[in-house]
Every structure is written in C-alpha cells, then in structure tokens.
Scaffold this active site. Structure first.
Site, mmCIF file in Angstrom:
data_model
loop_
_atom_site.group_PDB
_atom_site.id
_atom_site.type_symbol
_atom_site.label_atom_id
_atom_site.label_comp_id
_atom_site.label_asym_id
_atom_site.label_seq_id
_atom_site.Cartn_x
_atom_site.Cartn_y
_atom_site.Cartn_z
ATOM 1 N N SER A 38 -53.384 4.002 -22.053
ATOM 2 C CA SER A 38 -54.555 4.836 -21.817
ATOM 3 C C SER A 38 -55.703 4.017 -21.235
ATOM 4 C CB SER A 38 -54.988 5.515 -23.115
ATOM 5 O OG SER A 38 -56.083 6.365 -22.901
ATOM 6 N N ASP A 42 -59.240 -0.910 -31.906
ATOM 7 C CA ASP A 42 -58.079 -0.617 -32.744
ATOM 8 C C ASP A 42 -58.179 -1.457 -34.011
ATOM 9 O OD1 ASP A 42 -55.179 0.828 -31.846
ATOM 10 O OD2 ASP A 42 -55.104 -0.452 -33.628
ATOM 11 N N HIS A 49 -57.356 9.938 -36.377
ATOM 12 C CA HIS A 49 -57.396 11.395 -36.512
ATOM 13 C C HIS A 49 -57.610 11.839 -37.959
ATOM 14 C CE1 HIS A 49 -56.104 11.081 -32.463
ATOM 15 N NE2 HIS A 49 -54.828 10.864 -32.740
ATOM 16 N N GLU A 54 -60.309 13.907 -29.695
ATOM 17 C CA GLU A 54 -58.967 14.428 -29.463
ATOM 18 C C GLU A 54 -58.308 14.839 -30.785
ATOM 19 O OE1 GLU A 54 -56.364 11.981 -27.213
ATOM 20 O OE2 GLU A 54 -57.701 11.817 -25.476
ATOM 21 N N ASP A 55 -57.229 15.598 -30.669
ATOM 22 C CA ASP A 55 -56.327 15.925 -31.789
ATOM 23 C C ASP A 55 -57.030 16.643 -32.938
ATOM 24 O OD1 ASP A 55 -53.488 14.637 -31.241
ATOM 25 O OD2 ASP A 55 -54.995 13.251 -30.477
#
Length: 395
Positions: free
Chosen positions: A213, A230, A274, A299-300
């Site tokens: 990404s 991350d 998430h 997102e998600d």
C-alpha cells in the site's frame, strides 16, 4: 535494503520540478548532477510496470547534464523488477536519452496526463550470429523493454485499480472496492507535495511482508512523502520517499511524537488494527495534526459490529465504536445549531470537521474551519412561529 537517499535532496528535486526554469538551474548549482540523476533512476525503476519481455534486455539510460552525459543501465526481463545494474558484457539493445531538466519535470513535475516526448531513443542493430530468425524476437523484446522503462518516466496519473493489483493491496478487486472512492477524494492532491501517513503496513507479524500500500501511494502521489506506522518493524519497506515507523496506534503519546517529527500531514489513513478503541484513539490524537484542507480516512468500518474488535452487534449501541465516532461527527458538523448551553464548549472536532463522506466500510473526514455561523437568532425556533413570521403574522 538499499541505502536511503538524502530526503532533503529528494524534496529539493520535487520542488524544482514544479517551479520555474530558474529553479532547475538552482537545483544543479546546489547539488551534484550525479546525485540528482541517481534519485531519478531510483524513482523510474520503482514506477516501471512488471516487464513482459521474456528475452533479457539491457537498456542504456543516458541523462545529459551541463557537465556531460551520465549513463545508467537498466535490466528488463519478465519475472523480475526493472533495476539498475553495472555495465557488463551484455549487449545493449536500446538507448533512451533525456536532458536533465526535461527528465526532472517528466518524473516529478505536475502531471500533464501524457509523456511529453522530450527524449531520444535508439535501437541498436542486432549483432547475433544465429540467423535472421532471431531478429524479430530481438526487436520485440527491445520494444517491450523500452515501453516498460518509459512508463516509469512519466508523471501521468496512474489508475488506482491497476496500481492496487500491481502492488498487491486488497483495496480493490478482492476484499474491498475502495479505490474509486480514493480516486475521487485524492484527485485534488495528486500534484501536491503531500505528506501521507498510513497506519498499518500489512503483513501482520511477518518481518518481510507488507508495504504494498505504501508503494501504491508513493506511485500515485508522485511528488509526496509517504509514511507508514506499524506495531512491528517493517523497515524492509523503506525506500526513496517511503519511511516506516514503529508504534502502537493506541498510544497517543507515540502518535504525538510521530506527528511532531513528520507532520503535519495532508492525509492520514487508518488501516491498522481495526479495533474500535484504537480507531478512536488514533483519530483524536492525529486529527489535530492534519493540515487545514486535508483528509482523515478510516477503513474497515465492519468491525464496529463485531464484539471481537470491540464492536457491538446492535447499531443502536454503537457509541464506543468507529461508527459511533462517525455518527458523533455528524453532530460536530452541526454544532452551531445546538441550543445554547452555558457550560458547553465546542470540541476540536466541532471546530474543525467540515465534511464527512461515508461509504461501505470506508469514511473520509475533511479538515477545515467549521465556523460558518448558525442560523441567526431572529429566525424562530419553533414551527408555528416560523409559519406566522413567513405569513406576515397571520396564523
């Protein structure tokens, strides 16, 4: 992992590419032509699509500078990325030649839709001794390799649907169908020197997975700096214009440190754990570090309904979830219309959320000054009074 390029040099090249011709002259006065060309070659190799020529081809890439001609050799063969290699004994099939200023604009300048054609190409005669039947395949391989390399030279806007497949991201065509929405909302930023932060680099805890990404955003925002966060070390994904960072998205202090060093950001994308608590923590910590006119993306959203992620199956009890956050932002957008209360102070979101676009599993939050002013106090606050006022006082 290759040695990282001086980021200040990359930024200087990007700015000169979008400026006047004098900016390009000043660029070559401040930096060595060899260093500038090395940045350009690295960028071109990163942007090239996967080669399709089955016969290996060596393409000579020459950049004409005020001090002379600087050659590089790019290897192209199906099954491997285009890469710069030392000049060996291999036969060179093609030469591509650019003037330095033209190549800087072509690679890092504002997108002009199509390549400018400001280059020269030369097909070298076939030198094999194994018969005329090899000439056709040779010319085909040389043509395919040249097309691949030239595709890496242009700043023409790439198609996100194609890029998500090239860089193996699940944003379109598999788990999600996000890229048309990204294309729509990111298009105004396409030619800007954006700073992007994406939470979640991918690959879970495998040390060598993930980063697709980030490479996609690097290609799409061809003048931008891309940062990835991350909880696991993903430094294998570091490359020119990509910086990976280690941190917990549920740690507001760490997020503040990152924003202070690398922000403010034009775009923040939360594609992290998430977990609903984490989504909310990241938003409140990072949204203040999105520049005015920027975007915050989540997102998600499906995890808002799943208890395993801290969600709730009942939409009516979604207050502590990512969707609960978005629903509260609808009220933030309208905060100036709330009845006055002496103890109520507008929140940061109240004052700075100016737009909200929600799609299936995806939301875009616009940052700005939410201070248009509410409906004037002389307008009646109940329906009967409004009707009476509009009819000249008659009931």
């Amino acid at each position: 992992m290759a040695e990282k390029t001086d980021l200040s040099l990359v930024q200087d090249i990007i700015r000169a590419a979008g400026g006047h011709a004098a900016s390009l002259r000043e660029l070559t006065e401040r930096h060595r032509a060899e260093d500038i060309v090395a940045v350009l070659i690295d960028e071109i190799c990163a942007r090239c699509p996967p080669p399709v020529n089955e016969d290996p081809v060596l393409v000579e890439f020459v950049v004409r500078t005020p001090g002379g001609r600087l050659p590089h050799w790019l290897s192209s063969v199906s099954g491997a990325p285009v890469r710069a290699v030392p000049r060996g004994g291999e036969f060179v099939a093609m030469r591509i030649e650019y003037v330095l200023d033209d190549l800087v604009r072509e690679v890092f300048g504002p997108s002009r839709g199509l390549p400018s054609g400001a280059r020269e190409t030369t097909l070298f005669p076939y030198s094999g001794s194994d018969g005329a039947e090899k000439i056709g395949p040779y010319i085909l391989a040389a043509q395919q390799a040249t097309a691949t390399v030239l595709a890496g030279c242009t700043s023409a806007k790439p198609d996100l649907n194609e890029l998500t497949s090239r860089y193996l991201t699940p944003k379109w065509g598999s788990l999600h169908w996000f890229t048309p929405h990204y294309d729509r909302h990111f298009a105004p930023y396409r030619d800007e020197e954006v700073r992007v932060l994406e939470i979640g680099i991918g690959g879970y805890r495998h040390p060598q997975w993930g980063g697709g990404s980030l490479r996609m955003w690097k290609h799409f925002f061809h003048r931008g700096l891309i940062h990835g966060l991350d909880i696991v070390d993903k430094s294998h994904a570091d490359e020119q214009r990509i910086t990976t960072l280690i941190g917990d998205q549920n740690d507001p202090d760490r997020l503040a440190e990152i924003a202070a060093e690398y922000g403010p950001f034009d775009i923040v994308i939360d594609d992290g754990s998430h977990i609903n608590e984490h989504v909310r923590t990241s938003f409140h910590a990072l949204f203040p570090h999105v520049r005015t006119g920027g975007l915050y993306v989540i997102e998600d959203l499906w995890t808002a309904y799943w208890p395993g992620f801290g969600g709730d199956r009942d939409p009516a009890r979604s207050g502590a979830t990512s969707l609960g956050l978005l629903k509260s932002l609808v009220d933030s957008l309208q905060h100036e219309e709330l009845p006055a209360e002496p103890d109520r102070t507008p929140s940061y979101a109240d004052r700075h959320v100016t737009g909200l676009h929600v799609y299936h599993n995806l939301a875009f939050i616009e940052k700005g000054a939410n201070a248009e002013g509410g409906i004037p106090p002389w307008i009646p606050r109940d329906f009967d009074s409004l009707v009476a006022a509009s009819s000249g006082g008659e009931a």
